[in-house]
Scaffold this motif. Structure first.
Motif, PDB file in Angstrom:
ATOM      1  N   ASP A 120     -20.649  -4.474   3.009  1.00 13.27           N
ATOM      2  CA  ASP A 120     -21.204  -4.066   1.720  1.00 13.27           C
ATOM      3  C   ASP A 120     -21.775  -2.649   1.751  1.00 13.27           C
ATOM      4  OD1 ASP A 120     -20.487  -6.521   0.778  1.00 13.27           O
ATOM      5  OD2 ASP A 120     -22.514  -7.315   0.603  1.00 13.27           O
ATOM      6  N   ALA A 121     -22.385  -2.257   2.867  1.00 15.60           N
ATOM      7  CA  ALA A 121     -23.049  -0.956   2.924  1.00 15.60           C
ATOM      8  C   ALA A 121     -22.075   0.211   2.927  1.00 15.60           C
ATOM      9  CB  ALA A 121     -23.948  -0.868   4.153  1.00 15.60           C
ATOM     10  N   LEU A 122     -20.817  -0.047   3.251  1.00 16.01           N
ATOM     11  CA  LEU A 122     -19.827   1.027   3.220  1.00 16.01           C
ATOM     12  C   LEU A 122     -19.461   1.425   1.798  1.00 16.01           C
ATOM     13  CD1 LEU A 122     -17.342  -0.156   6.008  1.00 16.01           C
ATOM     14  CD2 LEU A 122     -19.119   1.593   6.188  1.00 16.01           C
ATOM     15  N   VAL A 123     -19.738   0.557   0.829  1.00 16.00           N
ATOM     16  CA  VAL A 123     -19.208   0.755  -0.516  1.00 16.00           C
ATOM     17  C   VAL A 123     -19.982   1.754  -1.375  1.00 16.00           C
ATOM     18  CG1 VAL A 123     -18.642  -0.422  -2.690  1.00 16.00           C
ATOM     19  CG2 VAL A 123     -18.121  -1.519  -0.498  1.00 16.00           C
ATOM     20  N   PRO A 124     -21.324   1.705  -1.465  1.00 18.27           N
ATOM     21  CA  PRO A 124     -22.012   2.590  -2.411  1.00 18.27           C
ATOM     22  C   PRO A 124     -21.674   4.060  -2.256  1.00 18.27           C
ATOM     23  CG  PRO A 124     -23.506   0.885  -1.709  1.00 18.27           C
ATOM     24  CD  PRO A 124     -22.269   0.738  -0.861  1.00 18.27           C
ATOM     25  N   ALA A 125     -21.559   4.554  -1.025  1.00 16.68           N
ATOM     26  CA  ALA A 125     -21.247   5.971  -0.825  1.00 16.68           C
ATOM     27  C   ALA A 125     -19.819   6.314  -1.249  1.00 16.68           C
ATOM     28  CB  ALA A 125     -21.465   6.366   0.633  1.00 16.68           C
ATOM     29  N   GLN A 126     -18.987   5.294  -1.503  1.00 18.01           N
ATOM     30  CA  GLN A 126     -17.650   5.523  -2.033  1.00 18.01           C
ATOM     31  C   GLN A 126     -17.655   5.695  -3.551  1.00 18.01           C
ATOM     32  OE1 GLN A 126     -16.324   5.964   1.240  1.00 18.01           O
ATOM     33  NE2 GLN A 126     -14.480   5.270   0.198  1.00 18.01           N
ATOM     34  N   HIS A 127     -18.743   5.298  -4.189  1.00 16.18           N
ATOM     35  CA  HIS A 127     -18.834   5.372  -5.645  1.00 16.18           C
ATOM     36  C   HIS A 127     -18.794   6.834  -6.095  1.00 16.18           C
ATOM     37  CE1 HIS A 127     -20.425   4.870  -9.726  1.00 16.18           C
ATOM     38  NE2 HIS A 127     -20.121   3.580  -9.622  1.00 16.18           N
ATOM     39  N   ALA A 128     -18.169   7.069  -7.234  1.00 18.38           N
ATOM     40  CA  ALA A 128     -18.010   8.451  -7.724  1.00 18.38           C
ATOM     41  C   ALA A 128     -19.346   9.166  -7.862  1.00 18.38           C
ATOM     42  CB  ALA A 128     -17.271   8.437  -9.067  1.00 18.38           C
ATOM     43  N   MET A 129     -20.418   8.426  -8.156  1.00 15.98           N
ATOM     44  CA  MET A 129     -21.715   9.067  -8.357  1.00 15.98           C
ATOM     45  C   MET A 129     -22.424   9.394  -7.053  1.00 15.98           C
ATOM     46  SD  MET A 129     -23.255   7.105 -11.686  1.00 15.98           S
ATOM     47  CE  MET A 129     -24.154   8.525 -12.298  1.00 15.98           C
ATOM     48  N   LEU A 130     -21.869   8.917  -5.923  1.00 18.33           N
ATOM     49  CA  LEU A 130     -22.546   9.097  -4.638  1.00 18.33           C
ATOM     50  C   LEU A 130     -21.635   9.649  -3.551  1.00 18.33           C
ATOM     51  CD1 LEU A 130     -24.448   5.681  -4.694  1.00 18.33           C
ATOM     52  CD2 LEU A 130     -25.481   7.936  -5.050  1.00 18.33           C
ATOM     53  N   GLN A 131     -20.422  10.012  -3.887  1.00 17.39           N
ATOM     54  CA  GLN A 131     -19.485  10.512  -2.881  1.00 17.39           C
ATOM     55  C   GLN A 131     -19.959  11.834  -2.288  1.00 17.39           C
ATOM     56  OE1 GLN A 131     -15.589  10.637  -4.636  1.00 17.39           O
ATOM     57  NE2 GLN A 131     -15.344   8.421  -4.641  1.00 17.39           N
ATOM     58  N   THR A 132     -19.323  12.225  -1.202  1.00 13.53           N
ATOM     59  CA  THR A 132     -19.748  13.411  -0.450  1.00 13.53           C
ATOM     60  C   THR A 132     -19.795  14.662  -1.318  1.00 13.53           C
ATOM     61  OG1 THR A 132     -18.751  12.440   1.532  1.00 13.53           O
ATOM     62  CG2 THR A 132     -19.295  14.773   1.630  1.00 13.53           C
ATOM     63  N   ASN A 133     -18.898  14.758  -2.309  1.00  9.30           N
ATOM     64  CA  ASN A 133     -18.880  15.970  -3.131  1.00  9.30           C
ATOM     65  C   ASN A 133     -20.139  16.126  -3.974  1.00  9.30           C
ATOM     66  OD1 ASN A 133     -18.266  13.876  -4.913  1.00  9.30           O
ATOM     67  ND2 ASN A 133     -16.818  15.084  -6.099  1.00  9.30           N
ATOM     68  N   THR A 134     -20.937  15.063  -4.117  1.00  9.75           N
ATOM     69  CA  THR A 134     -22.180  15.210  -4.864  1.00  9.75           C
ATOM     70  C   THR A 134     -23.229  15.980  -4.059  1.00  9.75           C
ATOM     71  OG1 THR A 134     -22.890  12.983  -4.179  1.00  9.75           O
ATOM     72  CG2 THR A 134     -21.795  13.187  -6.302  1.00  9.75           C
ATOM     73  N   TYR A 135     -23.094  16.003  -2.735  1.00  6.50           N
ATOM     74  CA  TYR A 135     -23.932  16.921  -1.942  1.00  6.50           C
ATOM     75  C   TYR A 135     -23.654  18.363  -2.362  1.00  6.50           C
ATOM     76  CZ  TYR A 135     -25.809  13.826   1.777  1.00  6.50           C
ATOM     77  OH  TYR A 135     -26.503  12.893   2.496  1.00  6.50           O
ATOM     78  N   GLU A 136     -22.370  18.714  -2.433  1.00  5.67           N
ATOM     79  CA  GLU A 136     -21.991  20.078  -2.808  1.00  5.67           C
ATOM     80  C   GLU A 136     -22.491  20.414  -4.211  1.00  5.67           C
ATOM     81  OE1 GLU A 136     -17.977  22.822  -3.512  1.00  5.67           O
ATOM     82  OE2 GLU A 136     -17.792  20.759  -2.789  1.00  5.67           O
ATOM     83  N   ALA A 137     -22.362  19.447  -5.132  1.00 11.51           N
ATOM     84  CA  ALA A 137     -22.810  19.685  -6.509  1.00 11.51           C
ATOM     85  C   ALA A 137     -24.312  19.949  -6.567  1.00 11.51           C
ATOM     86  CB  ALA A 137     -22.442  18.488  -7.379  1.00 11.51           C
ATOM     87  N   ALA A 138     -25.081  19.168  -5.804  1.00 10.63           N
ATOM     88  CA  ALA A 138     -26.532  19.387  -5.776  1.00 10.63           C
ATOM     89  C   ALA A 138     -26.859  20.748  -5.176  1.00 10.63           C
ATOM     90  CB  ALA A 138     -27.211  18.282  -4.984  1.00 10.63           C
ATOM     91  N   GLY A 139     -26.165  21.113  -4.116  1.00 10.59           N
ATOM     92  CA  GLY A 139     -26.391  22.430  -3.513  1.00 10.59           C
ATOM     93  C   GLY A 139     -26.059  23.561  -4.458  1.00 10.59           C
ATOM     94  N   ALA A 140     -24.985  23.385  -5.235  1.00  6.27           N
ATOM     95  CA  ALA A 140     -24.614  24.409  -6.211  1.00  6.27           C
ATOM     96  C   ALA A 140     -25.733  24.609  -7.231  1.00  6.27           C
ATOM     97  CB  ALA A 140     -23.315  24.018  -6.910  1.00  6.27           C
TER      98      ALA A 140
END
Length: 390
Positions: free
Chosen positions: A357-377
């Protein structure tokens, strides 16, 4: 849709000791039934009723309509506690926050929805957004919408419609009676099985215009919770599930490590240097991510209560802390899995629940790795590069 068409309402216990006891009872039942929920791939309506009695489904109903809105940190700490027992059920419970989406609906529509009580379970199958036929008084909706988590226990289901000139191109959510749509049983997944995130199908279903709203649109009810950033909150309630999963996994690792002997009769796992250091590092990482998460939440909530401006930077911190929580929580669960050794590979091992189950939330579009980049931008004053971020 009329209020008469909604499923029979279950009422929350009075706030205080009775409601706290109802929450504890729900957790006890969940410990007994979580394997059942996982096997059948959904959280059943009777357990949703227990969560309603515990106040989880009036936590975002406006006070004006009989709700008892919870501060985001308080609500999410409850989701976290549920997720420490069963992350998938925690995911379903997290949608007790989603009635904030209804705030842009006409006030008369909101009164109708809450006429029989504030305890309402909502499920949204919003994607892919479908083109609806505009007719007098509303829309004719046809299509299949994916990922309607909790739809088998929902009182109301939302489906996503493409926007037009009347919404300035922003997508709409249409609220429908679960009895008027078909649940397509397609939730065949490795993780978050019990969320029952099936698809829903409709064929030329008429939805009155007053039962549609722009998700994240301007609220027509002004209360602190409707001032709190709705899309950021949507990301947060999913991320906190991973924090709960990580807590459950580490508690198991601590319990096993504290045993006097191993399964082979030798020194306990906890006496091994790698186990001790690995457990400590994972604990520190989880607590650090959790502190950032709740610190950001409390800071923005204070502004919502005071009706102060909530800036783009504020929202970016909510999104960043949510993404960080989801990804850190996942790493912590993997660390617990690593500490457990070979035994953890069996499907019946207690850690498998948290791992899958814990592998799934970070796969969600709102939490994927690219949201790190968006926050940094956004921190750099640049464009986020992601629609509807933050």
């Amino acid at each position: 849709m009329t209020t008469e068409s909604l499923t029979e309402r279950v009422v929350a216990e009075p706030a205080g000791a009775a409601r706290d006891a109802a929450f504890d009872h729900a957790l006890d039942v969940l410990r007994d039934r979580r394997d059942e929920f996982n096997a059948q791939r959904y959280v059943p309506r009777d357990f949703i009723g227990l969560l309603k009695r515990a106040g989880m489904y009036r936590a975002s109903t406006p006070t004006e309509f009989g709700g008892e809105p919870m501060a985001p940190a308080d609500f999410m700490s409850k989701v976290e506690s549920i997720s420490a027992v069963d992350p998938a059920t925690g995911w379903v419970s997290s949608f007790g926050s989603s009635l904030v989406y209804f705030a842009p609906l006409p006030v008369a529509t909101q009164k109708k929805i809450y006429a029989d009580g504030p305890d309402i379970a909502y499920a949204g199958g919003l994607f892919p957004m479908q083109e609806a036929e505009k007719v007098d008084g509303g829309y004719l909706c046809s299509g299949v919408w994916q990922f309607a988590s909790g739809c088998r226990g929902a009182d109301i289901i939302g489906i996503g419609l493409s926007g037009g000139p009347q919404t300035e191109g922003k997508p709409l959510t249409a609220l429908v009676d679960p009895a008027d749509v078909e649940i397509v049983d397609n939730w065949d997944v490795a993780g978050m099985k019990a969320t029952g995130s099936h698809a829903v199908r409709a064929d030329r279903l008429f939805v009155p215009e007053e039962m549609t709203f722009v998700r994240g649109g301007t609220p027509l009810i002004d209360e602190p919770l409707t001032r709190y950033p709705a899309l950021a909150y949507a990301a947060q309630v999913l991320a906190v599930v991973t924090l709960g999963a990580a807590r459950g996994a580490l508690d198991y690792a601590l319990e096993v490590g504290a045993a006097r002997t191993s399964i082979t009769g030798g020194a306990s796992k906890g006496n091994r240097p790698a186990y001790k250091s690995g457990l400590a590092v994972a604990e520190a990482e989880l607590r650090s991510a959790r502190a950032f998460f709740y610190e950001s939440t409390e800071a923005v909530w204070a502004k919502a209560i005071a009706d102060k401006h909530i800036s783009t930077d504020d929202k970016a911190m909510l999104r960043l802390s949510a993404t960080h929580a989801a990804h850190t929580g996942r790493r912590v669960v993997l660390q617990a899995f690593d500490l457990a050794g070979t035994g953890a590979i069996y499907e019946t091992h207690p850690l498998q629940r948290y791992l899958q189950d814990a592998l799934v939330p970070a796969q969600h579009a709102m939490l994927q790795t690219n949201t790190y980049e968006a926050a940094g931008a956004l921190m750099l004053g640049l464009d986020a590069g992601i629609p509807s971020f933050p």
